[in-house]
Design a protein around this motif. Structure first.
Motif, PDB file in Angstrom:
ATOM      1  N   THR A  49       0.843  -1.196   0.000  1.00  0.00           N
ATOM      2  CA  THR A  49       0.000   0.000   0.000  1.00  0.00           C
ATOM      3  C   THR A  49       0.879   1.247   0.000  1.00  0.00           C
ATOM      4  OG1 THR A  49      -1.747  -1.139   1.243  1.00  0.00           O
ATOM      5  CG2 THR A  49      -1.795   1.266   1.250  1.00  0.00           C
ATOM      6  N   LYS A  50       0.652   2.142  -0.949  1.00  0.00           N
ATOM      7  CA  LYS A  50       1.493   3.324  -1.121  1.00  0.00           C
ATOM      8  C   LYS A  50       1.124   4.458  -0.159  1.00  0.00           C
ATOM      9  CE  LYS A  50       3.724   1.516  -4.618  1.00  0.00           C
ATOM     10  NZ  LYS A  50       5.147   1.104  -4.476  1.00  0.00           N
ATOM     11  N   CYS A  51      -0.154   4.632   0.084  1.00  0.00           N
ATOM     12  CA  CYS A  51      -0.611   5.712   0.970  1.00  0.00           C
ATOM     13  C   CYS A  51      -1.822   5.225   1.763  1.00  0.00           C
ATOM     14  CB  CYS A  51      -1.019   6.955   0.176  1.00  0.00           C
ATOM     15  SG  CYS A  51       0.301   7.755  -0.742  1.00  0.00           S
ATOM     16  N   TYR A  52      -1.893   5.606   3.021  1.00  0.00           N
ATOM     17  CA  TYR A  52      -3.086   5.280   3.808  1.00  0.00           C
ATOM     18  C   TYR A  52      -3.236   6.249   4.980  1.00  0.00           C
ATOM     19  CZ  TYR A  52      -0.088   2.957   7.332  1.00  0.00           C
ATOM     20  OH  TYR A  52       0.852   2.685   8.292  1.00  0.00           O
ATOM     21  N   TYR A  75       0.399   7.677   6.187  1.00  0.00           N
ATOM     22  CA  TYR A  75       1.623   7.095   5.625  1.00  0.00           C
ATOM     23  C   TYR A  75       1.668   7.322   4.118  1.00  0.00           C
ATOM     24  CZ  TYR A  75       4.755   3.653   3.577  1.00  0.00           C
ATOM     25  OH  TYR A  75       5.733   3.049   2.823  1.00  0.00           O
ATOM     26  N   SER A  76       2.822   7.774   3.642  1.00  0.00           N
ATOM     27  CA  SER A  76       3.075   7.903   2.209  1.00  0.00           C
ATOM     28  C   SER A  76       4.450   7.310   1.930  1.00  0.00           C
ATOM     29  CB  SER A  76       3.032   9.371   1.775  1.00  0.00           C
ATOM     30  OG  SER A  76       3.455   9.506   0.430  1.00  0.00           O
ATOM     31  N   PHE A  77       4.532   6.406   0.979  1.00  0.00           N
ATOM     32  CA  PHE A  77       5.780   5.685   0.749  1.00  0.00           C
ATOM     33  C   PHE A  77       6.927   6.611   0.351  1.00  0.00           C
ATOM     34  CE2 PHE A  77       4.407   6.257  -3.537  1.00  0.00           C
ATOM     35  CZ  PHE A  77       5.513   6.125  -4.343  1.00  0.00           C
ATOM     36  N   ASP A  78       6.617   7.756  -0.266  1.00  0.00           N
ATOM     37  CA  ASP A  78       7.682   8.642  -0.728  1.00  0.00           C
ATOM     38  C   ASP A  78       7.786   9.955   0.053  1.00  0.00           C
ATOM     39  OD1 ASP A  78       5.301   9.646  -1.664  1.00  0.00           O
ATOM     40  OD2 ASP A  78       6.049  10.144  -3.657  1.00  0.00           O
ATOM     41  N   LYS A  79       6.886  10.156   1.036  1.00  0.00           N
ATOM     42  CA  LYS A  79       6.901  11.405   1.791  1.00  0.00           C
ATOM     43  C   LYS A  79       7.210  11.208   3.277  1.00  0.00           C
ATOM     44  CE  LYS A  79       3.471  13.411  -1.345  1.00  0.00           C
ATOM     45  NZ  LYS A  79       2.066  13.868  -1.484  1.00  0.00           N
ATOM     46  N   PRO A 121       6.280   3.947  16.002  1.00  0.00           N
ATOM     47  CA  PRO A 121       6.380   3.485  14.612  1.00  0.00           C
ATOM     48  C   PRO A 121       6.103   1.995  14.420  1.00  0.00           C
ATOM     49  CG  PRO A 121       8.245   4.897  15.168  1.00  0.00           C
ATOM     50  CD  PRO A 121       7.545   4.580  16.451  1.00  0.00           C
ATOM     51  N   LEU A 122       6.000   1.244  15.512  1.00  0.00           N
ATOM     52  CA  LEU A 122       5.678  -0.179  15.382  1.00  0.00           C
ATOM     53  C   LEU A 122       4.345  -0.388  14.673  1.00  0.00           C
ATOM     54  CD1 LEU A 122       6.700  -1.490  18.930  1.00  0.00           C
ATOM     55  CD2 LEU A 122       7.907  -1.901  16.780  1.00  0.00           C
ATOM     56  N   ALA A 123       3.471   0.618  14.720  1.00  0.00           N
ATOM     57  CA  ALA A 123       2.142   0.490  14.114  1.00  0.00           C
ATOM     58  C   ALA A 123       2.150   0.670  12.607  1.00  0.00           C
ATOM     59  CB  ALA A 123       1.185   1.511  14.736  1.00  0.00           C
ATOM     60  N   PHE A 124       3.185   1.316  12.056  1.00  0.00           N
ATOM     61  CA  PHE A 124       3.212   1.539  10.611  1.00  0.00           C
ATOM     62  C   PHE A 124       3.252   0.200   9.882  1.00  0.00           C
ATOM     63  CE2 PHE A 124       5.702   5.626  11.722  1.00  0.00           C
ATOM     64  CZ  PHE A 124       4.516   6.312  11.959  1.00  0.00           C
ATOM     65  N   ILE A 125       2.391   0.038   8.894  1.00  0.00           N
ATOM     66  CA  ILE A 125       2.261  -1.249   8.210  1.00  0.00           C
ATOM     67  C   ILE A 125       3.582  -1.702   7.599  1.00  0.00           C
ATOM     68  CG2 ILE A 125       1.044  -2.529   6.419  1.00  0.00           C
ATOM     69  CD1 ILE A 125      -0.670  -1.658   8.838  1.00  0.00           C
ATOM     70  N   LYS A 200      -7.164   3.296   2.284  1.00  0.00           N
ATOM     71  CA  LYS A 200      -6.095   3.413   1.288  1.00  0.00           C
ATOM     72  C   LYS A 200      -6.339   4.690   0.492  1.00  0.00           C
ATOM     73  CE  LYS A 200      -5.377  -1.559   0.942  1.00  0.00           C
ATOM     74  NZ  LYS A 200      -5.369  -2.758   0.068  1.00  0.00           N
ATOM     75  N   GLU A 201      -5.354   5.564   0.476  1.00  0.00           N
ATOM     76  CA  GLU A 201      -5.493   6.864  -0.165  1.00  0.00           C
ATOM     77  C   GLU A 201      -4.756   6.877  -1.501  1.00  0.00           C
ATOM     78  OE1 GLU A 201      -7.416   8.942   1.261  1.00  0.00           O
ATOM     79  OE2 GLU A 201      -7.310   8.689   3.432  1.00  0.00           O
ATOM     80  N   LYS A 202      -5.292   7.644  -2.457  1.00  0.00           N
ATOM     81  CA  LYS A 202      -4.596   7.809  -3.726  1.00  0.00           C
ATOM     82  C   LYS A 202      -3.342   8.663  -3.541  1.00  0.00           C
ATOM     83  CE  LYS A 202      -8.587   7.282  -6.778  1.00  0.00           C
ATOM     84  NZ  LYS A 202      -9.435   7.926  -7.837  1.00  0.00           N
ATOM     85  N   SER A 203      -3.459   9.676  -2.697  1.00  0.00           N
ATOM     86  CA  SER A 203      -2.316  10.536  -2.377  1.00  0.00           C
ATOM     87  C   SER A 203      -2.621  11.271  -1.098  1.00  0.00           C
ATOM     88  CB  SER A 203      -2.037  11.531  -3.515  1.00  0.00           C
ATOM     89  OG  SER A 203      -3.140  12.393  -3.695  1.00  0.00           O
ATOM     90  N   LEU A 204      -1.587  11.870  -0.494  1.00  0.00           N
ATOM     91  CA  LEU A 204      -1.736  12.654   0.729  1.00  0.00           C
ATOM     92  C   LEU A 204      -1.075  14.003   0.529  1.00  0.00           C
ATOM     93  CD1 LEU A 204      -0.961   9.881   3.381  1.00  0.00           C
ATOM     94  CD2 LEU A 204      -3.180  10.962   2.977  1.00  0.00           C
ATOM     95  N   ASN A 205      -1.638  15.018   1.154  1.00  0.00           N
ATOM     96  CA  ASN A 205      -1.163  16.380   1.005  1.00  0.00           C
ATOM     97  C   ASN A 205       0.272  16.515   1.507  1.00  0.00           C
ATOM     98  OD1 ASN A 205      -0.775  19.287   1.339  1.00  0.00           O
ATOM     99  ND2 ASN A 205      -2.988  19.438   1.031  1.00  0.00           N
ATOM    100  N   ASP A 206       1.093  17.236   0.747  1.00  0.00           N
ATOM    101  CA  ASP A 206       2.483  17.453   1.147  1.00  0.00           C
ATOM    102  C   ASP A 206       2.585  18.161   2.496  1.00  0.00           C
ATOM    103  OD1 ASP A 206       3.286  16.299  -1.194  1.00  0.00           O
ATOM    104  OD2 ASP A 206       3.772  18.170  -2.214  1.00  0.00           O
ATOM    105  N   ASP A 207       1.588  18.971   2.844  1.00  0.00           N
ATOM    106  CA  ASP A 207       1.619  19.728   4.092  1.00  0.00           C
ATOM    107  C   ASP A 207       1.604  18.834   5.324  1.00  0.00           C
ATOM    108  OD1 ASP A 207       1.653  22.043   2.614  1.00  0.00           O
ATOM    109  OD2 ASP A 207      -0.508  22.419   2.808  1.00  0.00           O
TER     110      ASP A 207
END
Length: 209
Positions: A49-52, A75-79, A121-125, A200-207
């Motif tokens: 999952t990329k974002c959630y 969570y965002s895989f790249d942010k 952070p143990l909760a992060f998938i 599961k989110e398509k994207s998350l705000n950079d802010d």
């Protein structure tokens, strides 16, 4: 001429009668994997999952008492990852690279090394499913919920005796995480992490990061 045509037609009919059943069988197999994925497929999908976003509740236990903490997590895989604490005070932790940015009361901000905080952070998938798996994925029914859950048992590579292993539960029907039980070296519960409204989110705000 008619004889040759008749032979060709027979060969076509025989060929079709062999090919069509094979095609139907292959189609059924492919459709079954898409419609009803395996237990491992469900876990892999969650792992990738990329974002959630999710409400996440922690219950910390010791021999004398227990303490509950409510959060909202992104969570965002790249942010990066973000935890907003909701227990009557304004605190936010943003995990990115080797640092944790902490914001308190909307006025104070400071940076910590990521190794300072190993519990939340143990909760992060991505962290949950990066641990070595023990045995096969199990299908279980639990007294704390309805339906069928996938149970993934994991071992922590930690010198902390209170973080020995974990049991991760995923709703098989909705394919979302439900519970993470963290056990010590005596098999006693030390941290219970509950997931609610997992999206599961398509994207998350950079802010957010």
């Amino acid at each position: 001429m008619n004889l040759k045509k008749s032979l060709v037609d027979k060969k076509l009919i025989i060929g079709m009668s062999v090919f069509i059943p094979i095609f139907i069988i292959l189609l059924i197999i492919v459709c079954r994997n898409v419609i009803t994925p395996s237990n491992q497929d469900i876990i892999n999908e969650l792992k990738n999952t990329k974002c959630y976003s999710s409400k996440v509740e922690y219950v910390f236990k010791n021999s004398k008492s227990q303490f509950k903490e409510s959060t909202i997590q992104y969570y965002s895989f790249d942010k990066g990852s973000r935890i907003e604490f909701k227990n009557g005070y304004d605190r936010v932790k943003v995990y990115k690279g080797e640092e944790i940015k902490v914001e308190e009361n909307e006025t104070e901000e400071y940076i910590l090394d990521k190794d300072i905080d190993i519990i939340y952070p143990l909760a992060f998938i991505e962290n949950v499913l990066s641990n070595p798996q023990i045995g096969e994925i199990k299908e279980v029914k639990a007294e704390w919920g309805q339906g069928v859950y996938l149970q993934v048992d994991m071992k922590y590579n930690s010198k902390n005796k209170h973080l020995n292993k974990a049991e991760f539960y995923v709703d098989k029907n909705t394919r979302v995480p439900v519970l993470l039980r963290i056990l010590d070296d005596s098999n006693k519960e030390r941290v219970i992490i509950t997931y609610k409204d997992f999206k599961k989110e398509k994207s998350l705000n950079d802010d957010l990061f």
